[in-house]
Design a protein around this motif. Structure first.
Motif, PDB file in Angstrom:
ATOM      1  N   GLY A   1      -4.327   0.568   3.620  1.00  0.00           N
ATOM      2  CA  GLY A   1      -5.375  -0.359   3.210  1.00  0.00           C
ATOM      3  C   GLY A   1      -6.270  -0.675   4.392  1.00  0.00           C
ATOM      4  O   GLY A   1      -6.424   0.143   5.299  1.00  0.00           O
TER       5      GLY A   1
ATOM      6  N   THR B   1       0.835  -1.215   0.000  1.00  0.00           N
ATOM      7  CA  THR B   1       0.000   0.000   0.000  1.00  0.00           C
ATOM      8  C   THR B   1       0.867   1.262   0.000  1.00  0.00           C
ATOM      9  O   THR B   1       0.398   2.324  -0.391  1.00  0.00           O
ATOM     10  CB  THR B   1      -0.969   0.059   1.214  1.00  0.00           C
ATOM     11  OG1 THR B   1      -0.220   0.147   2.427  1.00  0.00           O
ATOM     12  CG2 THR B   1      -1.886  -1.148   1.252  1.00  0.00           C
TER      13      THR B   1
ATOM     14  N   ALA C   1      -9.106  -2.263  -2.081  1.00  0.00           N
ATOM     15  CA  ALA C   1      -8.671  -1.158  -1.225  1.00  0.00           C
ATOM     16  C   ALA C   1      -9.880  -0.367  -0.711  1.00  0.00           C
ATOM     17  O   ALA C   1     -10.870  -0.210  -1.427  1.00  0.00           O
ATOM     18  CB  ALA C   1      -7.755  -0.230  -2.023  1.00  0.00           C
TER      19      ALA C   1
ATOM     20  N   LEU D   1      -7.053  -5.721   0.619  1.00  0.00           N
ATOM     21  CA  LEU D   1      -5.708  -5.148   0.650  1.00  0.00           C
ATOM     22  C   LEU D   1      -5.465  -4.753   2.109  1.00  0.00           C
ATOM     23  O   LEU D   1      -6.163  -3.901   2.657  1.00  0.00           O
ATOM     24  CB  LEU D   1      -5.673  -3.899  -0.235  1.00  0.00           C
ATOM     25  CG  LEU D   1      -4.348  -3.145  -0.337  1.00  0.00           C
ATOM     26  CD1 LEU D   1      -3.347  -3.940  -1.178  1.00  0.00           C
ATOM     27  CD2 LEU D   1      -4.541  -1.767  -0.946  1.00  0.00           C
TER      28      LEU D   1
END
Ligand code: SAH
Length: 219
Positions: free
Chosen positions: A215, A139, A157, A210
């Motif tokens: 995230g 991320t 996400a 994610l």
């Protein structure tokens, strides 16, 4: 090398790619790359017989290999150029990374689960594909090799990670599924200048979460 895989799965693979082609709007170059890549090699042998169904399938550590249509769709949106640098978040089985490499991209891929990276590295080696891998939290991107012409996130996400926006080259494209844990829209973000980004989105996808700093906090 890939061409040496003359196997019983080829006909099933060809039929799958044909069915994807009929759905339209998918890049021919991407479909050609998918025709070359044996998807069963990314799965446990108990799932080989399902390798050419157009569905996501389980891999180790409770994760999934993406649905072929989704791979074709996201890769078409990414519009990979030969020699362009592409960052993937969520290596998983390594299938998507191999498609990017077959399209001529310089691929950097990050995965948070070490055992998946280990397995993917073996497949990359078997296929003779040079793909840069890293275990960690994608991320926040991979700043060392930024900027990237393309960034593809293959997990869901909650928001578009700022770090990924920053690591996009001018003219570059970021493709990321954004939404809740059970449902996401596919975002295509194009960097027009230092500060301007164009955003468009299409429904509806379902990815594993994610998990990381930019995230979700947990699965
Ligand atoms: N692209 C893969 C699909 C993988 S599924 C393929 O072609 O098979 C999504 C993957 O994202 C999972 O393996 C999951 O562990 C990974 N993931 C989730 N959060 C992540 C993060 N913050 N950084 C890197 N990988 C992450």
């Amino acid at each position: 090398m890939l061409n040496n895989y003359d196997n019983a799965f080829y006909e099933r693979r060809r039929l799958l790619i044909e069915s994807l082609r009929r759905r339209g709007n998918l890049s021919e170059e991407v479909l050609d790359a998918m025709l070359k890549l044996p998807r069963e090699k990314f799965l446990d042998s108990s799932f080989h017989f399902r390798a050419y169904e157009d569905t996501a399938l389980p891999i180790d550590a409770n994760q999934t290999i993406s649905q072929p249509y989704t791979v074709a769709y996201m890769t078409t949106l990414l519009d990979v150029k030969k020699g362009g640098k592409v960052l993937e978040i969520g290596t998983g089985s390594g299938y998507q990374a191999c498609i990017l490499a077959l399209l001529g991209a310089k691929v950097y891929t990050i995965e948070r689960i070490p055992e998946l990276v280990e397995k993917a590295r073996k497949v990359f080696k078997e296929f003779g594909l040079k793909i840069n891998t890293r275990v960690g939290d994608g991320t926040i991107g991979w700043s060392e090799f930024a900027p990237y012409q393309g960034i593809i996130v293959t997990a869901a996400a909650p928001d578009v990670p700022d770090s990924l926006m920053e690591q996009l080259a001018l003219g570059g494209r970021l493709v990321v599924p954004v939404g809740t844990k059970s449902y996401q829209s596919m975002y295509l973000i194009e960097r027009k200048s230092e500060k301007d980004y164009n955003k468009s989105s299409t429904d509806s996808f379902k990815f594993v979460p994610l998990i990381g700093k930019e995230g979700w906090k947990t699965g």
